[in-house]
Every structure is written in structure tokens, then in C-alpha cells.
Design a protein around this motif. Structure first.
Motif, short mmCIF file in Angstrom:
data_model
loop_
_atom_site.label_atom_id
_atom_site.label_comp_id
_atom_site.label_asym_id
_atom_site.label_seq_id
_atom_site.Cartn_x
_atom_site.Cartn_y
_atom_site.Cartn_z
N ALA A 141 -1.68 -0.43 -2.82
CA ALA A 141 -1.10 0.34 -2.99
C ALA A 141 0.16 0.24 -2.00
N VAL B 28 -6.25 0.80 -8.09
CA VAL B 28 -5.14 1.36 -6.76
C VAL B 28 -6.03 1.37 -5.41
N GLN C 201 -4.60 4.20 0.02
CA GLN C 201 -3.92 5.52 1.07
C GLN C 201 -3.66 5.95 -0.69
N PRO C 202 -4.07 7.81 -0.48
CA PRO C 202 -3.96 8.16 -1.83
C PRO C 202 -1.98 8.30 -2.52
N ARG C 203 -1.70 8.67 -3.41
CA ARG C 203 -0.28 8.57 -3.39
C ARG C 203 0.34 8.78 -3.70
N TRP D 282 1.74 7.58 -0.04
CA TRP D 282 2.54 6.48 -0.63
C TRP D 282 4.29 6.55 0.14
N GLU E 260 -7.17 5.88 -7.79
CA GLU E 260 -6.86 5.75 -6.40
C GLU E 260 -8.35 5.39 -6.07
N ALA F 274 -14.30 7.67 -6.53
CA ALA F 274 -13.58 7.01 -7.50
C ALA F 274 -14.22 5.76 -8.01
#
Length: 175
Positions: free
Chosen positions: A80, A104, A107-109, A112, A135, A159
Motif C-alpha cells: 500500500a 494489498v 494499512q487498511p484503505r 491510506w 487488505e 484476511a
């Protein structure tokens, strides 16, 4: 992880719980140098860390090239970061979008930076919209030590479960 030894095909076998882990023995400098895997009797999800640009595999003529072309699902892993998402986007342009899933790492989206979030290209955005971007949380201990006998973190297992569900739910995925 428990190491189970090397077979006649040049693969080191290992196990962790119900998961069989195989890796090529020794260092390979080119995809053509990776030995053909040992035959497997039970249904599996094959995970191959190719360690080279996809273009190199697509230009090849070996079993790795055939696997990439014929696989029901292809998971592309990226970080990411701005360069990571750029590389993801360029790789997605080379693959069949309908059977591609992105994993990805980082960090979680929602966390970002604005610059990273704006680095998403059109094909990556389509994966997000289709729910095919997973994620993967970064774990410092695993990054430093690799797999150990210690239990895997719950958020990483969650995940991995999402990723496996996407792979198994892909209509192109063949067991």
C-alpha cells in the motif's frame, strides 16, 4: 511450521496445521530454473511467489507460464504505497481482470494517505468496487522472522479467509 524434508523433484515440504507448504530447494535466479512441483493427490490452492515481474513469466514457455495463463484465479500482491499501487496497476493490465484478485499489504484503505489513495488506477479501482481487493495487515514479527510455530495473528487469518473465499468463489477457479 514443521519441515518434512526434500523430495526427488527438488521441493522442500513443510506443514502447519492442515496446510501443506512446499518451496523449491535452493535459490533460483530465473523462473525457468524452478523445478516442476511434485504431484499432489488432494485438491489445493496453489500459491506461487514468482519473485519476478509478470512480464517475464508471460514471455516464458515453462510450467510457471502455463500455470499463470491457465489458473482459475490469480492473486497479485502489492504494498500500500504509491510505487506498489503503480506496479499493481501495470500488472493488472497484463492479466485477465475477471480472474484477478489483489492482496494489498499495509494499512487498511481507510488509513491510506491521500497521495496513496489517489494512486489507485482504473483497474485497481474496479477490483475495489468488485470487492476483489483484500487488505492484508502487516505483522512486524512475521516480517522479521517469517513463519514460526507461534499462532498466526487473528487479523491475518481473517484476511486470509477473505482471500480464500474470493478464490473459491471465482467462477473461473478450477479445483
Amino acid at each position: 511450521m514443521t519441515e518434512l524434508g526434500v523430495d526427488d523433484h527438488g521441493w522442500v515440504h513443510g506443514a502447519r496445521d492442515q496446510v501443506r507448504l512446499d518451496r523449491a530447494a535452493g535459490v533460483r535466479t530465473h523462473p525457468d530454473a524452478v523445478p516442476t512441483p511434485s504431484p499432489i493427490d488432494t485438491p489445493v490452492v496453489t500459491v506461487i511467489d514468482v519473485g519476478c515481474p509478470v512480464e517475464r513469466l508471460l514471455d516464458g514457455h515453462d510450467w510457471l507460464t502455463s500455470l499463470l495463463i491457465d489458473a482459475g484465479s490469480v492473486v497479485v500482491v502489492a504494498r500500500a504505497t504509491i510505487p506498489g499501487l503503480r506496479r499493481l496497476e501495470s500488472t493488472l493490465h497484463l492479466l485477465d481482470a475477471e480472474r484477478t484478485i489483489a492482496a494489498v499489504l499495509g494499512q487498511p484503505r481507510r488509513r491510506w494517505s491521500r497521495a496513496v489513495a489517489h494512486g489507485i488506477g482504473g483497474l485497481t479501482a474496479a477490483l475495489v468496487a468488485d470487492g476483489r481487493l483484500v487488505e492484508i495487515p502487516e505483522d512486524r514479527t512475521l516480517a522479521l522472522h517469517g513463519l514460526t510455530p507461534a499462532p498466526l495473528p487473528a487479523r491475518l487469518l481473517t484476511a486470509a479467509g477473505v482471500l480464500l473465499s474470493l478464490i473459491e468463489g471465482n467462477p473461473h477457479h478450477a479445483r
